[in-house]
Design an enzyme around this catalytic site. Structure first.
Site, PDB file in Angstrom:
ATOM      1  N   THR A  22     -50.762 -25.317  -2.397  1.00 28.00           N
ATOM      2  CA  THR A  22     -50.485 -24.330  -1.349  1.00 28.00           C
ATOM      3  C   THR A  22     -51.746 -23.583  -0.942  1.00 28.00           C
ATOM      4  O   THR A  22     -51.876 -23.140   0.194  1.00 28.00           O
ATOM      5  CB  THR A  22     -49.406 -23.346  -1.858  1.00 28.00           C
ATOM      6  OG1 THR A  22     -48.216 -24.093  -2.045  1.00 28.00           O
ATOM      7  CG2 THR A  22     -49.142 -22.215  -0.887  1.00 28.00           C
ATOM      8  N   TYR A  36     -44.304 -25.618   4.642  1.00 24.09           N
ATOM      9  CA  TYR A  36     -45.668 -25.949   5.057  1.00 24.09           C
ATOM     10  C   TYR A  36     -46.094 -27.258   4.393  1.00 24.09           C
ATOM     11  O   TYR A  36     -45.413 -27.766   3.506  1.00 24.09           O
ATOM     12  CB  TYR A  36     -46.630 -24.824   4.635  1.00 24.09           C
ATOM     13  CG  TYR A  36     -46.521 -24.513   3.167  1.00 24.09           C
ATOM     14  CD1 TYR A  36     -47.268 -25.214   2.232  1.00 24.09           C
ATOM     15  CD2 TYR A  36     -45.638 -23.537   2.692  1.00 24.09           C
ATOM     16  CE1 TYR A  36     -47.134 -24.968   0.877  1.00 24.09           C
ATOM     17  CE2 TYR A  36     -45.495 -23.284   1.340  1.00 24.09           C
ATOM     18  CZ  TYR A  36     -46.254 -24.012   0.438  1.00 24.09           C
ATOM     19  OH  TYR A  36     -46.115 -23.774  -0.899  1.00 24.09           O
ATOM     20  N   THR A 102     -49.647 -24.591  -7.579  1.00 24.58           N
ATOM     21  CA  THR A 102     -49.204 -23.749  -8.692  1.00 24.58           C
ATOM     22  C   THR A 102     -48.092 -24.391  -9.531  1.00 24.58           C
ATOM     23  O   THR A 102     -47.882 -23.996 -10.667  1.00 24.58           O
ATOM     24  CB  THR A 102     -48.716 -22.381  -8.167  1.00 24.58           C
ATOM     25  OG1 THR A 102     -47.649 -22.607  -7.244  1.00 24.58           O
ATOM     26  CG2 THR A 102     -49.836 -21.604  -7.507  1.00 24.58           C
ATOM     27  N   ASP A 103     -47.386 -25.384  -8.955  1.00 27.03           N
ATOM     28  CA  ASP A 103     -46.209 -25.924  -9.667  1.00 27.03           C
ATOM     29  C   ASP A 103     -46.557 -26.521 -11.031  1.00 27.03           C
ATOM     30  O   ASP A 103     -45.812 -26.344 -11.998  1.00 27.03           O
ATOM     31  CB  ASP A 103     -45.512 -27.002  -8.811  1.00 27.03           C
ATOM     32  CG  ASP A 103     -44.772 -26.394  -7.626  1.00 27.03           C
ATOM     33  OD1 ASP A 103     -44.707 -25.162  -7.522  1.00 27.03           O
ATOM     34  OD2 ASP A 103     -44.262 -27.176  -6.802  1.00 27.03           O
ATOM     35  N   LYS A 175     -45.991 -20.621 -14.999  1.00 29.24           N
ATOM     36  CA  LYS A 175     -45.442 -20.146 -13.727  1.00 29.24           C
ATOM     37  C   LYS A 175     -44.029 -19.664 -14.005  1.00 29.24           C
ATOM     38  O   LYS A 175     -43.206 -20.425 -14.529  1.00 29.24           O
ATOM     39  CB  LYS A 175     -45.456 -21.277 -12.692  1.00 29.24           C
ATOM     40  CG  LYS A 175     -45.008 -20.832 -11.313  1.00 29.24           C
ATOM     41  CD  LYS A 175     -45.167 -21.926 -10.266  1.00 29.24           C
ATOM     42  CE  LYS A 175     -44.768 -21.385  -8.888  1.00 29.24           C
ATOM     43  NZ  LYS A 175     -44.895 -22.394  -7.824  1.00 29.24           N
ATOM     44  N   GLU A 295     -32.276 -25.933 -38.694  1.00 31.34           N
ATOM     45  CA  GLU A 295     -31.293 -26.745 -39.432  1.00 31.34           C
ATOM     46  C   GLU A 295     -31.997 -27.721 -40.373  1.00 31.34           C
ATOM     47  O   GLU A 295     -32.935 -28.406 -39.949  1.00 31.34           O
ATOM     48  CB  GLU A 295     -30.452 -27.572 -38.448  1.00 31.34           C
ATOM     49  CG  GLU A 295     -29.794 -26.786 -37.349  1.00 31.34           C
ATOM     50  CD  GLU A 295     -28.729 -25.854 -37.876  1.00 31.34           C
ATOM     51  OE1 GLU A 295     -28.051 -26.241 -38.850  1.00 31.34           O
ATOM     52  OE2 GLU A 295     -28.605 -24.750 -37.330  1.00 31.34           O
TER      53      GLU A 295
HETATM   54  N1  ASP Z   1     -45.730 -27.107  -4.293  1.00 30.26           N
HETATM   55  C1  ASP Z   1     -47.017 -26.437  -4.287  1.00 30.26           C
HETATM   56  C2  ASP Z   1     -47.932 -27.182  -5.253  1.00 30.26           C
HETATM   57  O1  ASP Z   1     -47.739 -27.051  -6.426  1.00 30.26           O
HETATM   58  C3  ASP Z   1     -46.837 -25.021  -4.675  1.00 30.26           C
HETATM   59  C4  ASP Z   1     -48.073 -24.189  -4.760  1.00 30.26           C
HETATM   60  O2  ASP Z   1     -49.214 -24.643  -4.787  1.00 30.26           O
HETATM   61  O3  ASP Z   1     -47.891 -22.958  -4.821  1.00 30.26           O
HETATM   62  O4  ASP Z   1     -48.797 -27.883  -4.824  1.00 30.26           O
END
Ligand code: ASP
Length: 338
Positions: A22, A36, A102-103, A175, A295
């Site tokens: 992003t 986007y 960010t993913d 995240k 366990e």
């Molecule tokens: N879907 C995007 C990615 O991980 C989200 C982001 O960058 O915030 O490339």
């Protein structure tokens, strides 16, 4: 009277490796924060959005790939590790910044934390709003990431993630929010530091092994062991475990309930998988806390404890562990060391 001139400090040389996300996203309108195209802009566009970067470092950019990080692959990880090791081995690069979606940023960061063998800073950053948005967070995150990569005290801290003015260890960061700019946190353990008014400040460091102390060498690997995460729920069964074993996985991370608890029907399938040589690690879907022995049957069935790594990071460590050994005792030790 004789005056002493202060020594002129050369600006550090920082290499920016761009992978998409992003931070390089482009939307049809400045008001759009969804819908986007991630990874649309090249590294030069990212750098020119924050010209102040050139005041704190000599920065050069390189495009590694242009993807949405949900599509990250083992082969891009191997390429990134090789490029970082090669660049940091020479005297011409003092630190690296990686721009990333960010993913899966936390997974790439942890992979590099264990496969880059250098004291020099490696810092990942990204953005929650596309580059075209009002109040895009990318340019400030990139500037702060370069500031941290150029900062002497960042050396030897392992791979870092810098977003929203915070400095996190690759091992602990996750995240935690789907859309907020305040999404990266280190649950329970906290951030290592902050960028206060443009100045990086460290308050603590991680004691878990990384970078120079890491035993993992991926320089000659063309692929990584096949390891899947299986998510535990009420009413779970053997379906996904059996499917994973049938597909030939070498490892399974079971994202269990609570303290890595496993539904009895899934446990029976995992016990058979472990008996057949698949390495099984219990992790937790709770989002924080360590998975510790519970366990007695887990031990009897050779299900390992994932410590405080979240399931997606336990997968990274298990992949790397399996490049070294199948010995369950040694792999369990790795989960307490890294
Ligand atoms: N879907 C995007 C990615 O991980 C989200 C982001 O960058 O915030 O490339």
């Amino acid at each position: 009277m004789k005056t002493t001139m202060p020594a002129v400090q050369a600006k550090p040389n920082i290499l920016v490796l761009a992978t998409g996300g992003t931070i390089a996203g482009s939307a049809a309108s400045a008001a759009a924060t969804t819908g986007y195209k991630a990874g649309a802009l090249g590294v030069e566009a990212l750098l020119s959005a924050a010209p102040e970067i050139q005041h704190c470092a000599n920065v050069t950019g390189e495009q590694i790939c242009s993807i949405d990080s949900k599509d990250m692959t083992d082969s891009i990880w191997l390429q990134l590790a090789r490029r970082c090791n090669e660049a940091l081995a020479g005297s011409g690069v003092d630190g690296i910044v990686i721009t990333h979606g960010t993913d899966t940023l936390e997974e790439t960061a942890y992979f590099l934390n264990l496969t880059v063998h250098s004291e020099k800073p490696v810092v990942l950053t990204g953005a929650m709003r596309p580059a075209t948005a009002i109040s895009a967070d990318g340019p400030m995150n990139l500037l702060n990431a370069v500031r941290v990569a150029a900062y002497r005290q960042a050396a030897g801290q392992g791979v870092l993630a810098v977003l929203n003015d915070q400095i996190h260890s690759a091992r602990d960061v996750a995240k935690t929010h789907t859309t907020s700019v305040e999404t990266f946190r280190s649950p329970e353990l906290g951030a290592l530091g902050r960028v206060n008014g443009g100045v990086p400040e460290f308050y603590r460091s991680s004691l878990r092994l990384h970078t120079l102390q890491s035993e993992f060498d991926v320089s000659r690997l063309a692929s990584l062991p096949y390891v899947k995460v299986i998510y535990g729920t009420a009413n779970d069964d053997a379906l996904f475990v059996d499917a994973a074993v049938g597909a030939g996985v070498r490892g399974i991370v079971y994202a269990g309930t609570g303290n890595g608890s496993v539904h009895k029907d899934a446990e029976a399938a995992l016990a058979m998988a472990a008996a057949a040589g698949v390495v099984v690690v219990r992790s937790s879907r709770t989002g924080s806390g360590a998975v510790i022995p519970a366990e007695p049957s887990y031990r009897e069935h050779h299900l390992l404890d994932g410590d405080s790594l979240n399931p997606q990071k336990a997968r990274v460590l298990l992949q790397l562990a399996l490049t070294r050994t199948d010995d369950l005792k040694k792999i369990q030790e790795m989960f307490h060391k890294y």
